[in-house]
Design a protein around this motif. Structure first.
Motif, PDB file in Angstrom:
ATOM      1  N   ALA A   1     -14.946  -4.838   4.765  1.00 28.12           N
ATOM      2  CA  ALA A   1     -14.319  -3.818   4.081  1.00 28.12           C
ATOM      3  C   ALA A   1     -13.613  -4.423   2.884  1.00 28.12           C
ATOM      4  O   ALA A   1     -12.974  -5.520   2.820  1.00 28.12           O
ATOM      5  CB  ALA A   1     -13.571  -2.865   4.984  1.00 28.12           C
ATOM      6  N   ALA A   2     -13.091  -3.238   1.787  1.00 30.54           N
ATOM      7  CA  ALA A   2     -12.258  -3.810   0.810  1.00 30.54           C
ATOM      8  C   ALA A   2     -11.424  -2.562   0.258  1.00 30.54           C
ATOM      9  O   ALA A   2     -11.851  -1.540   0.403  1.00 30.54           O
ATOM     10  CB  ALA A   2     -13.014  -4.521  -0.496  1.00 30.54           C
ATOM     11  N   ILE A   3     -10.480  -2.862  -0.209  1.00 25.24           N
ATOM     12  CA  ILE A   3      -9.470  -1.741  -0.841  1.00 25.24           C
ATOM     13  C   ILE A   3      -9.015  -2.290  -2.230  1.00 25.24           C
ATOM     14  O   ILE A   3      -8.531  -3.495  -2.353  1.00 25.24           O
ATOM     15  CB  ILE A   3      -8.444  -1.575   0.072  1.00 25.24           C
ATOM     16  CG1 ILE A   3      -7.606  -0.347  -0.240  1.00 25.24           C
ATOM     17  CG2 ILE A   3      -7.423  -2.703   0.442  1.00 25.24           C
ATOM     18  CD1 ILE A   3      -6.497   0.237   0.746  1.00 25.24           C
ATOM     19  N   SER A   4      -8.630  -1.394  -3.108  1.00 20.02           N
ATOM     20  CA  SER A   4      -8.529  -1.549  -4.427  1.00 20.02           C
ATOM     21  C   SER A   4      -6.675  -1.935  -4.211  1.00 20.02           C
ATOM     22  O   SER A   4      -6.153  -1.714  -3.212  1.00 20.02           O
ATOM     23  CB  SER A   4      -8.629  -0.618  -5.304  1.00 20.02           C
ATOM     24  OG  SER A   4      -7.983   0.705  -5.105  1.00 20.02           O
ATOM     25  N   TRP A   5      -6.319  -2.208  -5.322  1.00 19.96           N
ATOM     26  CA  TRP A   5      -4.710  -2.640  -5.441  1.00 19.96           C
ATOM     27  C   TRP A   5      -4.116  -1.607  -5.210  1.00 19.96           C
ATOM     28  O   TRP A   5      -2.832  -1.472  -4.801  1.00 19.96           O
ATOM     29  CB  TRP A   5      -4.311  -3.433  -6.425  1.00 19.96           C
ATOM     30  CG  TRP A   5      -4.400  -2.616  -7.932  1.00 19.96           C
ATOM     31  CD1 TRP A   5      -5.191  -2.405  -8.562  1.00 19.96           C
ATOM     32  CD2 TRP A   5      -3.177  -2.051  -8.547  1.00 19.96           C
ATOM     33  NE1 TRP A   5      -4.808  -1.702  -9.899  1.00 19.96           N
ATOM     34  CE2 TRP A   5      -3.436  -1.461  -9.546  1.00 19.96           C
ATOM     35  CE3 TRP A   5      -1.666  -2.049  -8.020  1.00 19.96           C
ATOM     36  CZ2 TRP A   5      -2.258  -0.759 -10.442  1.00 19.96           C
ATOM     37  CZ3 TRP A   5      -0.671  -1.555  -8.806  1.00 19.96           C
ATOM     38  CH2 TRP A   5      -1.120  -0.686  -9.982  1.00 19.96           C
ATOM     39  N   THR A   6      -4.298  -0.104  -5.652  1.00 15.61           N
ATOM     40  CA  THR A   6      -3.712   0.970  -5.281  1.00 15.61           C
ATOM     41  C   THR A   6      -3.819   1.439  -4.128  1.00 15.61           C
ATOM     42  O   THR A   6      -3.085   2.497  -3.705  1.00 15.61           O
ATOM     43  CB  THR A   6      -3.901   1.910  -6.477  1.00 15.61           C
ATOM     44  OG1 THR A   6      -5.260   2.334  -6.341  1.00 15.61           O
ATOM     45  CG2 THR A   6      -3.594   1.454  -7.766  1.00 15.61           C
TER      46      THR A   6
ATOM     47  N   ASP B   1      -0.224  -1.983   2.649  1.00 12.91           N
ATOM     48  CA  ASP B   1       1.220  -1.750   2.261  1.00 12.91           C
ATOM     49  C   ASP B   1       1.792  -2.593   1.032  1.00 12.91           C
ATOM     50  O   ASP B   1       2.012  -3.751   1.491  1.00 12.91           O
ATOM     51  CB  ASP B   1       2.099  -1.798   3.402  1.00 12.91           C
ATOM     52  CG  ASP B   1       3.571  -1.092   3.378  1.00 12.91           C
ATOM     53  OD1 ASP B   1       4.048  -1.249   2.213  1.00 12.91           O
ATOM     54  OD2 ASP B   1       4.022  -0.883   4.241  1.00 12.91           O
ATOM     55  N   ASN B   2       1.729  -2.237  -0.170  1.00 14.61           N
ATOM     56  CA  ASN B   2       1.874  -3.181  -1.184  1.00 14.61           C
ATOM     57  C   ASN B   2       3.582  -3.684  -0.870  1.00 14.61           C
ATOM     58  O   ASN B   2       3.779  -4.879  -1.273  1.00 14.61           O
ATOM     59  CB  ASN B   2       1.775  -2.902  -2.247  1.00 14.61           C
ATOM     60  CG  ASN B   2       0.157  -2.570  -2.591  1.00 14.61           C
ATOM     61  OD1 ASN B   2      -0.575  -3.536  -2.016  1.00 14.61           O
ATOM     62  ND2 ASN B   2       0.042  -1.743  -3.904  1.00 14.61           N
TER      63      ASN B   2
ATOM     64  N   VAL C   1      -2.186  -6.140   4.245  1.00 14.66           N
ATOM     65  CA  VAL C   1      -3.363  -5.317   4.512  1.00 14.66           C
ATOM     66  C   VAL C   1      -3.905  -5.280   5.804  1.00 14.66           C
ATOM     67  O   VAL C   1      -3.584  -6.090   6.754  1.00 14.66           O
ATOM     68  CB  VAL C   1      -4.337  -5.837   3.584  1.00 14.66           C
ATOM     69  CG1 VAL C   1      -5.009  -7.032   4.121  1.00 14.66           C
ATOM     70  CG2 VAL C   1      -5.705  -4.787   3.597  1.00 14.66           C
ATOM     71  N   TYR C   2      -4.139  -4.120   6.248  1.00 17.16           N
ATOM     72  CA  TYR C   2      -4.556  -3.754   7.660  1.00 17.16           C
ATOM     73  C   TYR C   2      -6.173  -3.260   7.751  1.00 17.16           C
ATOM     74  O   TYR C   2      -6.855  -2.938   6.860  1.00 17.16           O
ATOM     75  CB  TYR C   2      -3.780  -2.681   8.213  1.00 17.16           C
ATOM     76  CG  TYR C   2      -2.289  -2.738   8.206  1.00 17.16           C
ATOM     77  CD1 TYR C   2      -1.815  -2.106   6.926  1.00 17.16           C
ATOM     78  CD2 TYR C   2      -1.540  -3.643   8.890  1.00 17.16           C
ATOM     79  CE1 TYR C   2      -0.239  -2.243   6.714  1.00 17.16           C
ATOM     80  CE2 TYR C   2      -0.152  -3.572   8.878  1.00 17.16           C
ATOM     81  CZ  TYR C   2       0.367  -3.145   7.719  1.00 17.16           C
ATOM     82  OH  TYR C   2       1.822  -3.350   7.667  1.00 17.16           O
TER      83      TYR C   2
END
Length: 124
Positions: A49-54, A73-74, A79-80
């Protein structure tokens, strides 16, 4: 130098859940995509999985879609990966990775920093 620390792995029965965490050491974390990969014994490392910075864009491997959820949670540089309905074939060492840009690629070559890995074992 960015450091990533993976945690949350363990032994769980099939159908159970685990939540993995990855804490990053630098504020640059919030400008980059984050990803999770896994590697089972005798197999190549594969995208999970991957998630963008926002956090507004995510992508998943077909094998985990609908069961796993990536979030971040920046403010906590973390990252979870929430993993539900786990299957024995999910057994692997899971690694978080810091992407080179804000995009969410599925190829490991676009990720520059890696955690040490956390073992997930799903028993049948």
């Amino acid at each position: 130098q960015v450091q990533l620390v993976d945690s949350g792995g363990g032994l769980v029965q099939a159908g159970g859940s685990l939540r993995l965490s990855c804490a990053a050491s630098q504020r640059t974390f919030s400008s980059n995509a984050m990803g999770w990969f896994r590697q089972a014994p005798g197999k190549e490392r594969e995208f999970v999985a991957a998630i963008s910075w926002t956090g507004g864009s995510t992508s998943y491997a077909d094998s985990v879609k609908g069961r796993f959820t990536i979030s971040r949670d920046n403010a906590k540089n973390t990252v979870y990966l929430q993993m539900n309905s786990l299957k024995p074939e999910d057994t692997a060492v899971y690694y978080c990775a810091l992407g080179r840009t804000s995009a969410t690629p599925k190829s490991a070559r676009f990720y520059d920093y890696w955690g040490q890995g956390t073992q997930v074992t799903v028993s049948s």
